[in-house]
Design a protein around this motif. Structure first.
Motif, PDB file in Angstrom:
ATOM      1  N   ILE A   5       0.838  -1.191   0.000  1.00 32.73           N
ATOM      2  CA  ILE A   5       0.000   0.000   0.000  1.00 32.73           C
ATOM      3  C   ILE A   5       0.879   1.249   0.000  1.00 32.73           C
ATOM      4  N   SER A   6       0.457   2.251  -0.755  1.00 38.78           N
ATOM      5  CA  SER A   6       1.136   3.552  -0.723  1.00 38.78           C
ATOM      6  C   SER A   6       0.292   4.534   0.083  1.00 38.78           C
ATOM      7  N   GLY A   7       0.966   5.407   0.804  1.00 35.09           N
ATOM      8  CA  GLY A   7       0.282   6.433   1.588  1.00 35.09           C
ATOM      9  C   GLY A   7       0.938   7.782   1.365  1.00 35.09           C
ATOM     10  N   ARG A  41       4.886  12.766   7.605  1.00 33.57           N
ATOM     11  CA  ARG A  41       5.178  11.328   7.689  1.00 33.57           C
ATOM     12  C   ARG A  41       4.054  10.590   8.442  1.00 33.57           C
ATOM     13  N   LYS A  42       3.619  11.188   9.563  1.00 38.93           N
ATOM     14  CA  LYS A  42       2.542  10.559  10.334  1.00 38.93           C
ATOM     15  C   LYS A  42       1.267  10.446   9.503  1.00 38.93           C
ATOM     16  N   ASP A  43       0.948  11.514   8.773  1.00 38.06           N
ATOM     17  CA  ASP A  43      -0.237  11.490   7.908  1.00 38.06           C
ATOM     18  C   ASP A  43      -0.110  10.420   6.827  1.00 38.06           C
ATOM     19  N   ALA A  44       1.091  10.274   6.268  1.00 39.05           N
ATOM     20  CA  ALA A  44       1.311   9.288   5.208  1.00 39.05           C
ATOM     21  C   ALA A  44       1.115   7.867   5.740  1.00 39.05           C
ATOM     22  N   MET A  45       1.622   7.591   6.934  1.00 40.93           N
ATOM     23  CA  MET A  45       1.454   6.260   7.515  1.00 40.93           C
ATOM     24  C   MET A  45      -0.009   5.992   7.852  1.00 40.93           C
ATOM     25  N   GLN A  46      -0.698   6.978   8.425  1.00 45.42           N
ATOM     26  CA  GLN A  46      -2.118   6.812   8.725  1.00 45.42           C
ATOM     27  C   GLN A  46      -2.921   6.565   7.453  1.00 45.42           C
ATOM     28  N   ASP A  47      -2.530   7.241   6.375  1.00 47.49           N
ATOM     29  CA  ASP A  47      -3.196   7.057   5.089  1.00 47.49           C
ATOM     30  C   ASP A  47      -2.997   5.633   4.583  1.00 47.49           C
ATOM     31  N   ALA A  48      -1.771   5.119   4.687  1.00 48.93           N
ATOM     32  CA  ALA A  48      -1.483   3.759   4.224  1.00 48.93           C
ATOM     33  C   ALA A  48      -2.242   2.732   5.062  1.00 48.93           C
ATOM     34  N   ILE A  49      -2.261   2.906   6.373  1.00 53.13           N
ATOM     35  CA  ILE A  49      -2.954   1.958   7.248  1.00 53.13           C
ATOM     36  C   ILE A  49      -4.458   1.960   6.965  1.00 53.13           C
ATOM     37  N   GLY A  75      -2.378  -8.131   8.971  1.00 54.83           N
ATOM     38  CA  GLY A  75      -1.361  -8.568   9.923  1.00 54.83           C
ATOM     39  C   GLY A  75      -0.318  -7.510  10.205  1.00 54.83           C
ATOM     40  N   ARG A  76       0.854  -7.989  10.543  1.00 55.38           N
ATOM     41  CA  ARG A  76       1.941  -7.095  10.945  1.00 55.38           C
ATOM     42  C   ARG A  76       2.491  -6.316   9.752  1.00 55.38           C
ATOM     43  N   ILE A  77       3.223  -5.249  10.037  1.00 54.35           N
ATOM     44  CA  ILE A  77       3.924  -4.491   8.996  1.00 54.35           C
ATOM     45  C   ILE A  77       5.238  -5.197   8.689  1.00 54.35           C
ATOM     46  N   VAL A  78       5.439  -5.523   7.429  1.00 56.58           N
ATOM     47  CA  VAL A  78       6.642  -6.224   7.000  1.00 56.58           C
ATOM     48  C   VAL A  78       7.759  -5.237   6.658  1.00 56.58           C
ATOM     49  N   SER A  79       7.415  -4.143   5.957  1.00 59.14           N
ATOM     50  CA  SER A  79       8.439  -3.161   5.574  1.00 59.14           C
ATOM     51  C   SER A  79       7.800  -1.804   5.333  1.00 59.14           C
ATOM     52  N   ILE A  80       8.617  -0.761   5.502  1.00 59.07           N
ATOM     53  CA  ILE A  80       8.192   0.615   5.233  1.00 59.07           C
ATOM     54  C   ILE A  80       9.294   1.288   4.421  1.00 59.07           C
ATOM     55  N   ASN A  81       8.919   1.865   3.290  1.00 53.92           N
ATOM     56  CA  ASN A  81       9.861   2.627   2.464  1.00 53.92           C
ATOM     57  C   ASN A  81       9.327   4.033   2.255  1.00 53.92           C
ATOM     58  N   HIS A 110       5.462  17.435   1.457  1.00 51.21           N
ATOM     59  CA  HIS A 110       4.760  16.226   1.033  1.00 51.21           C
ATOM     60  C   HIS A 110       5.648  15.003   1.244  1.00 51.21           C
ATOM     61  N   VAL A 111       5.069  13.969   1.831  1.00 45.98           N
ATOM     62  CA  VAL A 111       5.785  12.714   2.063  1.00 45.98           C
ATOM     63  C   VAL A 111       4.948  11.568   1.519  1.00 45.98           C
ATOM     64  N   ALA A 112       5.606  10.637   0.846  1.00 45.16           N
ATOM     65  CA  ALA A 112       4.943   9.423   0.344  1.00 45.16           C
ATOM     66  C   ALA A 112       5.671   8.204   0.897  1.00 45.16           C
ATOM     67  N   VAL A 113       4.899   7.193   1.329  1.00 44.64           N
ATOM     68  CA  VAL A 113       5.488   5.966   1.862  1.00 44.64           C
ATOM     69  C   VAL A 113       4.880   4.760   1.152  1.00 44.64           C
ATOM     70  N   ASN A 114       5.651   3.699   1.078  1.00 47.59           N
ATOM     71  CA  ASN A 114       5.178   2.410   0.585  1.00 47.59           C
ATOM     72  C   ASN A 114       5.290   1.413   1.737  1.00 47.59           C
ATOM     73  N   VAL A 115       4.174   0.818   2.106  1.00 47.88           N
ATOM     74  CA  VAL A 115       4.122  -0.058   3.264  1.00 47.88           C
ATOM     75  C   VAL A 115       3.667  -1.452   2.837  1.00 47.88           C
ATOM     76  N   THR A 116       4.373  -2.467   3.307  1.00 45.75           N
ATOM     77  CA  THR A 116       3.986  -3.851   3.048  1.00 45.75           C
ATOM     78  C   THR A 116       3.433  -4.458   4.338  1.00 45.75           C
ATOM     79  N   PHE A 117       2.206  -4.965   4.259  1.00 45.28           N
ATOM     80  CA  PHE A 117       1.538  -5.598   5.392  1.00 45.28           C
ATOM     81  C   PHE A 117       1.415  -7.101   5.141  1.00 45.28           C
ATOM     82  N   ALA A 118       1.541  -7.887   6.199  1.00 47.42           N
ATOM     83  CA  ALA A 118       1.233  -9.313   6.093  1.00 47.42           C
ATOM     84  C   ALA A 118      -0.282  -9.499   6.185  1.00 47.42           C
TER      85      ALA A 118
END
Length: 245
Positions: A37-39, A169-177, A192-198, A234-242
């Protein structure tokens, strides 16, 4: 005893078999279901500093005369900046050159004579950081009155934007979640758990305006109005969830 030896032999053989598999096959064997997911997040901050590009251009038939005139004007500009409490570390020469000025070629003349120099042009540029924005209008007015006749841009920025970037950054993570929860709930599975954050490099969207100095220096001027607005980070994150299935 024979059964123990047999079990040991089977375990060793299985381990040797898995170890002999290609890396890709081993990864498939141990992989888990995931979702990528991207946030994105943004935060705004009022600028507390302006960066100006100012220049003095002088022309004369003699290079020495053009340089002298340029030096006199630049010295006045530098003194004005000091009087406006701009410190030395915030003033930097950003360009200096002396170039010949050639006589214009008459249309229709096609002789082989070399171009004729009829004067010289001296340019001296400054990059100035104004940390007290209440003095920015006075700095611009004074610079134009004292000889600045070539200007570039004014960029409004922040000397310490880290707090705003962290909020983004906090907004980007909340968006991804939030996105991940919506997708997994729609699919009927659990997150599930967060596998990685970029994180992609934060991008500042700072206010920039171009300046013009075409007005005559001896003309009376009203104080230059300045509107600083806000800078956006502006911050963008890519998050991998299990996925829990």
């Amino acid at each position: 005893m024979a059964n123990c030896r047999l079990m040991w032999s089977v375990a060793v053989s299985l381990a040797a078999f898995v170890g002999s598999l290609p890396v890709a096959a081993q990864e498939v064997a141990h992989s888990e279901a995931v979702i990528n997911i991207s946030g994105e997040g943004d935060a705004s901050l009022a600028p507390n500093m302006a960066i100006l590009q100012l220049g003095v251009v002088s022309e004369d038939e003699a290079a020495a005369a053009a340089l002298k005139a340029n030096n006199v004007s630049m010295a006045k500009v530098l003194k004005m900046l000091t009087d406006q409490s701009v410190v030395e570390r915030d003033i930097q020469t950003s360009g200096f050159d002396i170039v010949p000025r050639y006589r214009p070629v008459v249309e229709g003349m096609t002789d082989d004579k070399p171009p004729v120099i009829d004067g010289y042009r001296v340019s001296n540029g400054l990059t100035v950081r104004v940390r007290d924005l209440s003095k920015l209008g006075a700095v611009i007015d004074g610079a134009v009155q004292l000889g600045v006749n070539q200007a570039g841009s004014i960029r409004f920025t922040n000397d310490k934007p880290e707090l705003a970037i962290n909020d983004a950054r906090k907004d980007a993570m909340q968006d991804a979640i939030a996105k991940a929860k919506v997708l997994t709930e729609a699919a009927g599975i659990k997150l599930g758990r967060i596998v990685s954050i970029n994180e992609n490099a934060p991008r500042p969207f700072e206010q920039t305006m171009m300046m013009k100095t075409s007005m005559a220096r001896d003309m009376p001027m009203a104080p230059t109005p300045i509107a600083t607005g806000e800078n956006n980070y502006h911050v963008a994150v890519n998050v991998t969830f299990a996925l829990v299935q």
